[in-house]
Design a protein around this motif. Structure first.
Motif, PDB file in Angstrom:
ATOM      1  N   LEU A 154      -3.057  -2.573  -2.241  1.00 29.29           N
ATOM      2  CA  LEU A 154      -4.169  -1.652  -2.016  1.00 29.29           C
ATOM      3  C   LEU A 154      -3.733  -0.448  -2.737  1.00 29.29           C
ATOM      4  O   LEU A 154      -2.624   0.169  -2.307  1.00 29.29           O
ATOM      5  CB  LEU A 154      -4.332  -1.539  -0.297  1.00 29.29           C
ATOM      6  CG  LEU A 154      -4.362  -2.787   0.334  1.00 29.29           C
ATOM      7  CD1 LEU A 154      -4.194  -2.382   1.928  1.00 29.29           C
ATOM      8  CD2 LEU A 154      -5.421  -3.325  -0.116  1.00 29.29           C
ATOM      9  N   LYS A 198      -8.451   1.752  -3.269  1.00 26.35           N
ATOM     10  CA  LYS A 198      -8.876   2.872  -2.151  1.00 26.35           C
ATOM     11  C   LYS A 198      -9.909   4.067  -2.689  1.00 26.35           C
ATOM     12  O   LYS A 198      -9.765   4.372  -4.107  1.00 26.35           O
ATOM     13  CB  LYS A 198      -7.625   3.424  -1.749  1.00 26.35           C
ATOM     14  CG  LYS A 198      -6.508   2.596  -1.070  1.00 26.35           C
ATOM     15  CD  LYS A 198      -5.508   3.235  -0.475  1.00 26.35           C
ATOM     16  CE  LYS A 198      -4.256   2.426  -0.074  1.00 26.35           C
ATOM     17  NZ  LYS A 198      -2.851   3.173   0.494  1.00 26.35           N
ATOM     18  N   PRO A 199     -10.731   4.359  -1.878  1.00 28.04           N
ATOM     19  CA  PRO A 199     -10.916   3.864  -0.596  1.00 28.04           C
ATOM     20  C   PRO A 199     -11.630   2.535  -0.542  1.00 28.04           C
ATOM     21  O   PRO A 199     -12.360   2.131  -1.483  1.00 28.04           O
ATOM     22  CB  PRO A 199     -11.703   4.936   0.192  1.00 28.04           C
ATOM     23  CG  PRO A 199     -12.448   5.558  -1.085  1.00 28.04           C
ATOM     24  CD  PRO A 199     -11.640   5.489  -2.110  1.00 28.04           C
ATOM     25  N   GLU A 253      -4.591   3.638  -4.689  1.00 24.53           N
ATOM     26  CA  GLU A 253      -5.715   4.689  -5.137  1.00 24.53           C
ATOM     27  C   GLU A 253      -5.801   4.544  -6.829  1.00 24.53           C
ATOM     28  O   GLU A 253      -6.466   5.092  -7.412  1.00 24.53           O
ATOM     29  CB  GLU A 253      -5.295   6.243  -4.770  1.00 24.53           C
ATOM     30  CG  GLU A 253      -5.530   6.189  -3.128  1.00 24.53           C
ATOM     31  CD  GLU A 253      -4.758   7.568  -2.697  1.00 24.53           C
ATOM     32  OE1 GLU A 253      -4.344   8.499  -3.358  1.00 24.53           O
ATOM     33  OE2 GLU A 253      -4.983   7.735  -1.410  1.00 24.53           O
ATOM     34  N   SER A 294       0.690  -1.171  -0.087  1.00 20.51           N
ATOM     35  CA  SER A 294      -0.033  -0.096  -0.021  1.00 20.51           C
ATOM     36  C   SER A 294       0.946   1.056   0.030  1.00 20.51           C
ATOM     37  O   SER A 294       2.122   1.398   0.475  1.00 20.51           O
ATOM     38  CB  SER A 294      -0.981  -0.144   1.139  1.00 20.51           C
ATOM     39  OG  SER A 294      -1.683   1.289   1.293  1.00 20.51           O
TER      40      SER A 294
END
Length: 86
Positions: free
Chosen positions: A49, A72-73, A51, A21
């Protein structure tokens, strides 16, 4: 973990899943995936993870041997269910 902390961790093999992430770029995610698969247990599940929601970013991570990709989210219950599969 950061990549540097992960690289120096002698207990890495005790984890059931790795979540990547916060990587600053798609290239950095791919570099980390390549390093993980080449250095550590290649069967360790890896979940990205990010965006970055573009189809190309998702496809590159999955082609780069990530087992899952969550944009994400994310919803906590969904993330838990995805991680539990591994």
């Amino acid at each position: 973990f950061t990549g540097e902390v992960l690289a120096s961790s002698s207990s890495f093999h005790t984890y059931r899943i790795v979540q990547i992430s916060g990587a600053s770029s798609a290239r950095r995610v791919l570099d980390l995936l390549t390093w993980l698969r080449g250095t550590w247990n290649s069967s360790m599940p890896v979940m990205v993870l990010s965006e970055r929601s573009g189809a190309r970013d998702v496809a590159r991570a999955l082609d780069g041997v990530a087992n899952d990709y969550v944009i994400k989210p994310f919803r906590s219950l969904e993330l838990h269910a995805r991680a539990y599969r591994f």
